[in-house]
Design an enzyme around this catalytic site. Structure first.
Site, PDB file in Angstrom:
ATOM      1  N   GLN A  97       0.805  -1.219   0.122  1.00  0.00           N
ATOM      2  CA  GLN A  97       0.017  -0.116   0.054  1.00  0.00           C
ATOM      3  C   GLN A  97       0.956   1.229   0.075  1.00  0.00           C
ATOM      4  O   GLN A  97       1.854   1.368   0.989  1.00  0.00           O
ATOM      5  CB  GLN A  97      -1.156   0.153   1.292  1.00  0.00           C
ATOM      6  CG  GLN A  97      -2.109   1.100   1.240  1.00  0.00           C
ATOM      7  CD  GLN A  97      -2.756   1.058   2.400  1.00  0.00           C
ATOM      8  OE1 GLN A  97      -2.125   1.485   3.389  1.00  0.00           O
ATOM      9  NE2 GLN A  97      -4.221   1.021   2.171  1.00  0.00           N
ATOM     10  N   TYR A 168      -6.855  10.597   4.875  1.00  0.00           N
ATOM     11  CA  TYR A 168      -5.708  11.196   4.768  1.00  0.00           C
ATOM     12  C   TYR A 168      -5.359  11.910   3.749  1.00  0.00           C
ATOM     13  O   TYR A 168      -6.549  12.455   3.227  1.00  0.00           O
ATOM     14  CB  TYR A 168      -4.648   9.951   4.861  1.00  0.00           C
ATOM     15  CG  TYR A 168      -4.714   9.106   5.961  1.00  0.00           C
ATOM     16  CD1 TYR A 168      -4.231   9.659   7.293  1.00  0.00           C
ATOM     17  CD2 TYR A 168      -5.190   7.685   6.072  1.00  0.00           C
ATOM     18  CE1 TYR A 168      -4.283   8.704   8.442  1.00  0.00           C
ATOM     19  CE2 TYR A 168      -5.399   6.841   7.209  1.00  0.00           C
ATOM     20  CZ  TYR A 168      -4.723   7.524   8.427  1.00  0.00           C
ATOM     21  OH  TYR A 168      -4.787   6.705   9.556  1.00  0.00           O
ATOM     22  N   CYS A 344      -2.925  -3.556  19.435  1.00  0.00           N
ATOM     23  CA  CYS A 344      -2.196  -3.526  18.250  1.00  0.00           C
ATOM     24  C   CYS A 344      -2.058  -2.057  17.668  1.00  0.00           C
ATOM     25  O   CYS A 344      -0.982  -1.459  17.490  1.00  0.00           O
ATOM     26  CB  CYS A 344      -2.765  -4.324  17.177  1.00  0.00           C
ATOM     27  SG  CYS A 344      -4.461  -4.143  17.126  1.00  0.00           S
TER      28      CYS A 344
END
Ligand SMILES: Cc1cc2nc3c(=O)[nH]c(=O)nc-3n(C[C@H](O)[C@H](O)[C@H](O)COP(=O)(O)O)c2cc1C
Ligand code: SF4
Length: 639
Positions: A97, A168, A344
């Site tokens: 990605q 983003y 995580c």
């Protein structure tokens, strides 16, 4: 299961439709992938996923520091190539990605404003106004996306996914909320999409027209006004006509992060609700969704019903890299369930190597392996909560002779109480898994056996693991010992004892969850929190936002900056804004934390016993602490 059928994505053939969702792994000072990443991705390929995808990799560090890895030179290619080789060895394909940046979601330092599409508030510090990315900067980033894609292709990567989602940088260009430019990259909807479509064209140029490209795109921002649904659908339609090979859609935004990065409270397949809308505009281009698709029936139905073509699994494959093979071989009982705790994500955001609460091997696949015991030592585990269960299972798995004493009639400790809430099914699954493990490895389990020094000594253990949990803290105000006053664990385990008017003292995560749980059963709940807000402890942002949303959308009454003064038989007296108020209460629940009790541990040390204290016994903590301590204390034991 339909997701085991092969599929063609452009020129790439996948052996099945299970994809490791893109999840950024933090990196070291080289900003490269490293040996931990290699082992992490290899394990997931070995586990049977058809496509392994990296998390977001930056293509340039000129305008912002890379959030995870960087790919802009041959130096970064070294490990990428090794990962590609390892993944391919298992018959899986490998995708990367690529991201031009995260823009206003950057945290550089308190004084340095990041770049975004236009001047707009930084997400973490809204007083810091982002700088507008100059037009030459846009051109450089477009070029960099093409160059990095070519480096990846040459390294053996089979597909590029463009990181065009999540609010983003690409999304900031698309959003009229953040993009106020007056050049060709701003203004009209078409101009706002220019950055994304130029990137696609550039990758085509550098990698050739047959090289597979996916785009991860935000369908809509849901509880935020960053991206309306019509715009998301329109972009997907245009993407489907642009010749890309795969559409990966997601929803939500940073202000409702649980829509993006699943929280414990989300139901399996939560993003599938929008799949039909996506299908209607995506033409013949395959579609991939994510969002708790590690529930085989849900994932299978999504593909059988024609909603999506591929399933991306994030948390589920962190928790258990072998999920695909276990499902295929019908070993569902062996799947390690993710508990949605978000450690995580929470710890990766702090720069730690990304851990997993229920899988201590995550990112340590090679170094934390278990080895058989050299001699069959006698291990006594005191306490059957998550720490004790894990330690017992690992010890027994290694071949030690293990006995576990639990003072209650049931196993699970505090986890059993959490698992009792209906929106914590994931936790219930994990507890059942831990119990299955101790049984599988033939741990001798003795229930209703309280650990006292004499009994432990006469058992003659070679090692004792003290995992007896912690005691709830009850604030010694007047009336705290009345019969209708209780604490979180008994209230959750015996909900039938909780009456109609409930006052919960303490508005942390447990207090809020209990509030929502009891309110959903028709109780009239008030949470009394002495701090100025509920949920003050730092934790995984998606869970925190989600439980706050649930509290706000429930009938739970919340009083903050509110001190509990006295508990009476039918009421609680509180002080709010300098005034005394009376709350009706026929059940009062203290949710004010826990305190460890070390006396047994200390007595055992005094007797020169080999003893280790873990989990809440050592220090009240989280599930990750309990399970990791349980794992490691018996992993490193030489015996
Ligand atoms: C630790 C972590 C890191 C993530 N990093 C990325 C990322 O780099 N790029 C991305 O597109 N999504 C990222 N995500 C979102 C996942 O790809 C996925 O969309 C999300 O976790 C929902 O899927 P799940 O319910 O199967 O976990 C991340 C999620 C987690 C938990
Ligand atoms: S850390 Fe928690 S949320 Fe993340 S994968 Fe592991 S169990 Fe799931």
């Amino acid at each position: 299961m339909k997701f085991f059928e092969p599929i063609q994505i452009g020129t790439m053939r996948l052996k099945n439709r299970i994809v490791l969702a893109p999840m950024g792994t933090t990196t070291d000072s080289t900003c490269s992938f490293n040996a931990y990443d290699l082992a992490y991705y290899e394990e997931r390929a070995k586990g049977g996923a058809g496509l392994i995808m990296t998390g977001a990799v930056s293509v340039s560090d000129e305008f912002e520091p890379p959030a995870c890895q960087l790919l802009n030179s041959n130096k970064h290619v070294y490990m990428l190539h090794r990962i590609a080789e390892s993944v391919h060895a298992y018959g899986a394909k490998f995708a990367i990605q690529l991201s031009p940046g995260i823009g206003r979601m950057n945290w550089i330092d308190p004084h340095t404003a990041p770049y975004s599409a236009s001047p707009c508030p930084n997400y973490y510090n809204p007083e810091l106004i982002c700088k507008e990315l100059p037009i030459e900067g846009i051109h450089k980033l477009v070029k960099a996306m093409g160059e990095s894609a070519k480096l990846a292709k040459d390294a053996g990567v089979d597909m590029i996914e463009i990181h065009g989602y999540g609010g983003y940088l690409i999304d900031q260009f698309i959003s009229s909320k953040w993009n106020h430019r007056t050049d060709e990259y701003g203004g009209s909807f078409e101009n706002r999409q220019r950055f994304l479509f130029e990137i696609i064209d550039e990758i085509r140029k550098t990698c050739g027209k047959n090289y597979p490209i996916a785009v991860k795109v935000t369908l809509d921002s849901m509880d935020d006004d960053e991206k309306p649904l019509e715009e998301g659908l329109s972009i997907i339609k245009r993407l489907s006509q642009s010749g890309i090979d795969l559409i990966h859609y997601g929803r939500g935004s940073y202000s409702c992060r649980w829509r993006m990065v699943s929280s414990v409270y989300q139901h399996p397949g939560f993003d599938l609700e929008a799949a039909r809308l996506v299908r209607e505009v995506s033409g013949k281009v395959p579609v991939m969704a994510h969002g708790k698709l590690n529930h085989p029936d849900v994932a299978n139905k999504a593909i059988s019903d024609g909603l999506v073509d591929l399933i991306a699994i994030g948390h589920g494959l962190i928790a258990d890299p072998h999920w695909p093979n276990k499902v295929k071989e019908n070993r569902l009982d062996e799947i390690v369930p993710c508990i949605g705790c978000g450690e995580c994500h929470f710890n990766a955001m702090k720069g730690h190597p990304r851990p997993c609460a229920v899988n201590p091997l995550c990112m340590h696949e090679k170094e934390y392996q278990l080895y058989p015991a050299k001699t069959k030592k006698r291990i006594l585990v005191l306490g059957g909560g998550p720490a004790g269960l894990k330690a017992a299972a690992i010890a027994a798995q290694r071949g030690f002779d293990v006995t576990l004493w639990e003072k209650n009639q049931y196993l699970g400790g505090a986890l059993a109480a959490a698992a009792a809430m209906k929106f914590k099914k994931d936790v219930k699954d994990q507890l059942e898994y831990l119990i299955r493990q101790v049984k599988k490895y033939k741990v001798d389990i003795v229930l209703e056996k309280e650990a006292i020094l004499e009994d432990v000594l006469s058992f003659h253990p070679d090692r004792v693991i003290v995992a007896i949990g912690a005691n709830p803290v009850v604030i010694p105000i007047k009336g705290h010992d009345l019969p209708h006053v209780t604490t979180a664990i008994p209230a959750l385990l015996h909900p039938e004892t909780v009456k109609q008017n409930v006052v919960i003292i303490g508005g942390g995560e447990v207090g809020c969850e209990m509030g929502v749980e009891f309110a959903s059963k028709g109780k009239k709940v008030t949470i009394v929190e002495i701090a100025e807000d509920i949920l003050m402890a730092p934790s995984f942002v998606a869970n925190k936002q989600n439980i706050r949303y649930m509290v706000e959308h429930s009938l739970v009454h919340v009083l903050t900056s509110c001190a509990t003064k006295e508990i009476k038989e039918k009421e609680v007296i509180v002080e709010l804004n300098g005034n005394q108020e009376v709350l009706k209460a026929d059940t009062v629940i203290f949710s004010t934390g826990f305190r460890s009790e070390h006396s047994l541990f200390e007595q055992l040390i005094d007797k020169n016993i080999d003893v280790v204290e873990i989990g809440d016994s050592q220090k009240p903590g989280k599930v990750i602490d309990a399970i990791h301590q349980g794992y490691h204390c018996m992993r490193v034991y030489e015996g």
